[in-house]
Enzyme design. Structure first.
Site, PDB file in Angstrom:
ATOM      1  N   GLY A   1     -49.098   7.926 -13.215  1.00  0.00           N
ATOM      2  CA  GLY A   1     -49.177   8.538 -14.557  1.00  0.00           C
ATOM      3  C   GLY A   1     -49.220   7.498 -15.650  1.00  0.00           C
ATOM      4  O   GLY A   1     -48.523   7.618 -16.653  1.00  0.00           O
TER       5      GLY A   1
ATOM      6  N   THR B   1     -50.984   7.497 -20.029  1.00  0.00           N
ATOM      7  CA  THR B   1     -50.396   7.930 -21.312  1.00  0.00           C
ATOM      8  C   THR B   1     -48.937   7.464 -21.387  1.00  0.00           C
ATOM      9  O   THR B   1     -48.382   6.960 -20.415  1.00  0.00           O
ATOM     10  CB  THR B   1     -50.375   9.474 -21.445  1.00  0.00           C
ATOM     11  N   GLY B   2     -48.337   7.702 -22.546  1.00  0.00           N
ATOM     12  CA  GLY B   2     -46.893   7.623 -22.745  1.00  0.00           C
ATOM     13  C   GLY B   2     -46.207   6.372 -22.225  1.00  0.00           C
ATOM     14  O   GLY B   2     -46.692   5.239 -22.383  1.00  0.00           O
ATOM     15  N   ILE B   3     -45.075   6.575 -21.576  1.00  0.00           N
ATOM     16  CA  ILE B   3     -44.241   5.477 -21.099  1.00  0.00           C
ATOM     17  C   ILE B   3     -44.982   4.640 -20.060  1.00  0.00           C
ATOM     18  O   ILE B   3     -44.902   3.412 -20.051  1.00  0.00           O
ATOM     19  CB  ILE B   3     -42.951   6.048 -20.458  1.00  0.00           C
TER      20      ILE B   3
ATOM     21  N   SER C   1     -34.355  11.267 -15.702  1.00  0.00           N
ATOM     22  CA  SER C   1     -34.057  11.736 -17.066  1.00  0.00           C
ATOM     23  C   SER C   1     -32.585  12.108 -17.163  1.00  0.00           C
ATOM     24  O   SER C   1     -31.946  12.451 -16.159  1.00  0.00           O
ATOM     25  CB  SER C   1     -34.921  12.960 -17.375  1.00  0.00           C
TER      26      SER C   1
ATOM     27  N   TYR D   1     -37.142  21.665 -14.054  1.00  0.00           N
ATOM     28  CA  TYR D   1     -37.284  20.259 -14.468  1.00  0.00           C
ATOM     29  C   TYR D   1     -36.011  19.471 -14.119  1.00  0.00           C
ATOM     30  O   TYR D   1     -36.082  18.381 -13.545  1.00  0.00           O
ATOM     31  CB  TYR D   1     -37.557  20.183 -15.975  1.00  0.00           C
TER      32      TYR D   1
HETATM   33  N1  LIG Z   1     -40.718  11.568 -23.061  1.00  0.00           N
HETATM   34  C1  LIG Z   1     -39.433  11.726 -22.891  1.00  0.00           C
HETATM   35  O1  LIG Z   1     -38.684  11.989 -23.852  1.00  0.00           O
HETATM   36  C2  LIG Z   1     -38.822  11.589 -21.517  1.00  0.00           C
HETATM   37  C3  LIG Z   1     -37.432  11.748 -21.400  1.00  0.00           C
HETATM   38  C4  LIG Z   1     -36.861  11.626 -20.133  1.00  0.00           C
HETATM   39  C5  LIG Z   1     -37.658  11.363 -19.036  1.00  0.00           C
HETATM   40  N2  LIG Z   1     -39.009  11.230 -19.174  1.00  0.00           N
HETATM   41  C6  LIG Z   1     -39.824  10.970 -17.958  1.00  0.00           C
HETATM   42  O2  LIG Z   1     -40.726   9.917 -18.218  1.00  0.00           O
HETATM   43  C7  LIG Z   1     -41.858  10.021 -17.351  1.00  0.00           C
HETATM   44  C8  LIG Z   1     -43.128   9.754 -18.133  1.00  0.00           C
HETATM   45  O3  LIG Z   1     -43.293  10.771 -19.081  1.00  0.00           O
HETATM   46  P1  LIG Z   1     -43.942  10.567 -20.535  1.00  0.00           P
HETATM   47  O4  LIG Z   1     -42.906  10.929 -21.523  1.00  0.00           O
HETATM   48  O5  LIG Z   1     -44.630   9.267 -20.628  1.00  0.00           O
HETATM   49  O6  LIG Z   1     -44.984  11.790 -20.528  1.00  0.00           O
HETATM   50  P2  LIG Z   1     -46.586  11.848 -20.505  1.00  0.00           P
HETATM   51  O7  LIG Z   1     -46.915  13.279 -20.407  1.00  0.00           O
HETATM   52  O8  LIG Z   1     -47.135  11.073 -21.639  1.00  0.00           O
HETATM   53  O9  LIG Z   1     -46.942  11.075 -19.161  1.00  0.00           O
HETATM   54  C9  LIG Z   1     -46.823  11.698 -17.903  1.00  0.00           C
HETATM   55  C10 LIG Z   1     -47.946  11.221 -17.013  1.00  0.00           C
HETATM   56  O10 LIG Z   1     -47.832  11.881 -15.740  1.00  0.00           O
HETATM   57  C11 LIG Z   1     -49.132  12.273 -15.347  1.00  0.00           C
HETATM   58  N3  LIG Z   1     -49.128  13.388 -14.389  1.00  0.00           N
HETATM   59  C12 LIG Z   1     -48.705  14.657 -14.584  1.00  0.00           C
HETATM   60  N4  LIG Z   1     -48.969  15.398 -13.495  1.00  0.00           N
HETATM   61  C13 LIG Z   1     -49.566  14.566 -12.592  1.00  0.00           C
HETATM   62  C14 LIG Z   1     -50.101  14.754 -11.299  1.00  0.00           C
HETATM   63  N5  LIG Z   1     -50.117  15.948 -10.698  1.00  0.00           N
HETATM   64  N6  LIG Z   1     -50.619  13.684 -10.656  1.00  0.00           N
HETATM   65  C15 LIG Z   1     -50.657  12.468 -11.252  1.00  0.00           C
HETATM   66  N7  LIG Z   1     -50.190  12.232 -12.502  1.00  0.00           N
HETATM   67  C16 LIG Z   1     -49.669  13.293 -13.151  1.00  0.00           C
HETATM   68  C17 LIG Z   1     -49.822  12.663 -16.655  1.00  0.00           C
HETATM   69  O11 LIG Z   1     -51.232  12.697 -16.511  1.00  0.00           O
HETATM   70  C18 LIG Z   1     -49.343  11.540 -17.562  1.00  0.00           C
HETATM   71  O12 LIG Z   1     -50.169  10.402 -17.432  1.00  0.00           O
HETATM   72  C19 LIG Z   1     -41.763  11.411 -16.722  1.00  0.00           C
HETATM   73  O13 LIG Z   1     -41.326  11.280 -15.391  1.00  0.00           O
HETATM   74  C20 LIG Z   1     -40.711  12.125 -17.561  1.00  0.00           C
HETATM   75  O14 LIG Z   1     -40.018  13.102 -16.819  1.00  0.00           O
HETATM   76  C21 LIG Z   1     -39.611  11.321 -20.395  1.00  0.00           C
END
Ligand SMILES: NC(=O)c1ccc[n+]([C@@H]2O[C@H](COP(=O)([O-])OP(=O)(O)OC[C@H]3O[C@@H](n4cnc5c(N)ncnc54)[C@H](O)[C@@H]3O)[C@@H](O)[C@H]2O)c1
Length: 331
Positions: free
Chosen positions: A55, A58-60, A184, A209
């Site tokens: 993943g 995007t994001g993290i 998380s 979740y």
């Molecule tokens: N954003 C927050 O506040 C937060 C807080 C706690 C934990 N997290 C965790 O951080 C991690 C990253 O999340 P984020 O905030 O960057 O969100 P995000 O939505 O920006 O990134 C998530 C990524 O996972 C990918 N993904 C989703 N389903 C998929 C699949 N079936 N196969 C392959 N890839 C898939 C998406 O395409 C995306 O690239 C996650 O595990 C999330 O649970 C985030």
């Protein structure tokens, strides 16, 4: 000259207002900095090393990829959407100055896709130094994976469980190597519902979740035990609360008035670069080399909720996960 005079007049006329505004500004920025959490200070280089991030378009995940590419690693972006992943790869190359960033197709909601992906990596990559299980989905409707599992449990836990197991030989050959599972704080509200693991009865998106994120913590703990003596170490973490696309299913369900009311507080939410720090810390920090199975937040080791330290549940979850993805329980 006129401007200087006007400024002096303003300061002399409203000293209290100016003091209050200045102190409030400094206080707010101080609070924001504090909310941003820790920073990974490690200068570790990763030249010649290979890192895989799920993943990562995007994001993290994307910000983690930029940092690890800057450190010299070959970075594999394991992504579902190839167009977005290719665009992300170009951006990561540009930002990091490292061209060794590649995209491979992975859909964690399909066991077949996970197996094909892992086979490709095992066959074509010389080593694997860091596996970052980052991809995730949060609070979606009651959707299922291709194999009929609850989507959140399937993507966030089962897909990564299978992927990790399929890549263990490569990780062991490359030791010292690391497995980082992005969990998380939501794990604190989680319970593993062994009687209804796919949340068929009274589906609740938050419960699903939280269960999946608790599964990340328990998986990390059980994996550490099984990998003792191999040189492969495991880490789970809470990245903070971060402005990413993760809320795509959850935010539209919040009434508009609440979203407007909460808007000012978004100033204090981490940006993805800040949100990537604990993942980067777990991936590279030298002092963690002899720690395994623990949970981190804001670039420091933290205690999990009591259910995250339940070794019996961790073992039971391992066996259940193994049978769900078609591995033998002892594997
Ligand atoms: N954003 C927050 O506040 C937060 C807080 C706690 C934990 N997290 C965790 O951080 C991690 C990253 O999340 P984020 O905030 O960057 O969100 P995000 O939505 O920006 O990134 C998530 C990524 O996972 C990918 N993904 C989703 N389903 C998929 C699949 N079936 N196969 C392959 N890839 C898939 C998406 O395409 C995306 O690239 C996650 O595990 C999330 O649970 C985030």
């Amino acid at each position: 000259m006129q401007a200087v005079t006007a400024t002096r007049f303003f300061f002399l006329q409203y000293p209290k207002t100016i003091a209050v505004v200045t102190l409030t500004g400094v206080g707010l920025f101080g609070l924001k900095k504090w909310m941003a959490g820790g920073v990974c200070h490690s200068k570790a280089r990763l030249d010649g090393k290979i890192v895989l991030i799920t993943g990562a378009n995007t994001g993290i995940g994307k910000e983690t990829a930029v940092d690890l590419a800057r450190r010299g690693a070959r970075v594999i972006l394991a992504c579902r959407d190839m167009d977005r992943a290719n665009n992300a790869a170009e951006e990561i190359k540009k930002k990091s100055g490292n061209d060794n960033v590649v995209v491979k197709k992975l859909d964690l909601a399909s066991l077949q896709s996970v197996r094909l992906f892992a086979k490709d990596v095992a066959a074509n990559e010389a080593r694997l130094d860091v596996l970052i299980n980052n991809a995730g989905v949060m609070c979606c409707p009651q959707w299922k994976t291709e194999d009929g599992f609850d989507l959140q449990f399937g993507v966030n836990h089962l897909g990564h469980f299978l992927l990790t197991n399929c890549l263990l030989d490569l990780l062991k050959q490359s030791a010292p190597s690391r497995i980082v599972n992005v969990s998380s704080l939501a794990h604190e509200r989680g319970q593993i519902n062994f009687d209804d693991i796919n949340q068929e009865i009274n589906y609740n998106p938050w419960r699903s979740y939280s269960q999946s994120k608790l599964a990340n913590v328990l998986f990390t703990r059980e994996l550490a035990k099984r990998l003792q003596g191999t040189g492969v170490t495991t880490y789970s973490l809470h990245p903070g609360v971060i402005r990413t696309e993760l809320g795509r299913h959850f935010l539209p369900t919040i009434p508009l008035w609440k979203r407007v009311l909460y808007k000012p507080f978004s100033f204090f939410i981490k940006n993805p670069t800040e949100g990537a720090q604990t993942t980067i810390y777990c991936a590279v920090e030298e002092s963690l080399q002899n720690e395994s199975g623990f949970y981190y937040s804001d670039c420091a080791r933290k205690a999990t909720a009591p259910q995250g330290r339940d070794d019996e549940a961790a073992k039971k979850l391992w066996d259940l996960s193994a049978s769900m993805v078609g591995l033998t329980p002892s594997q």
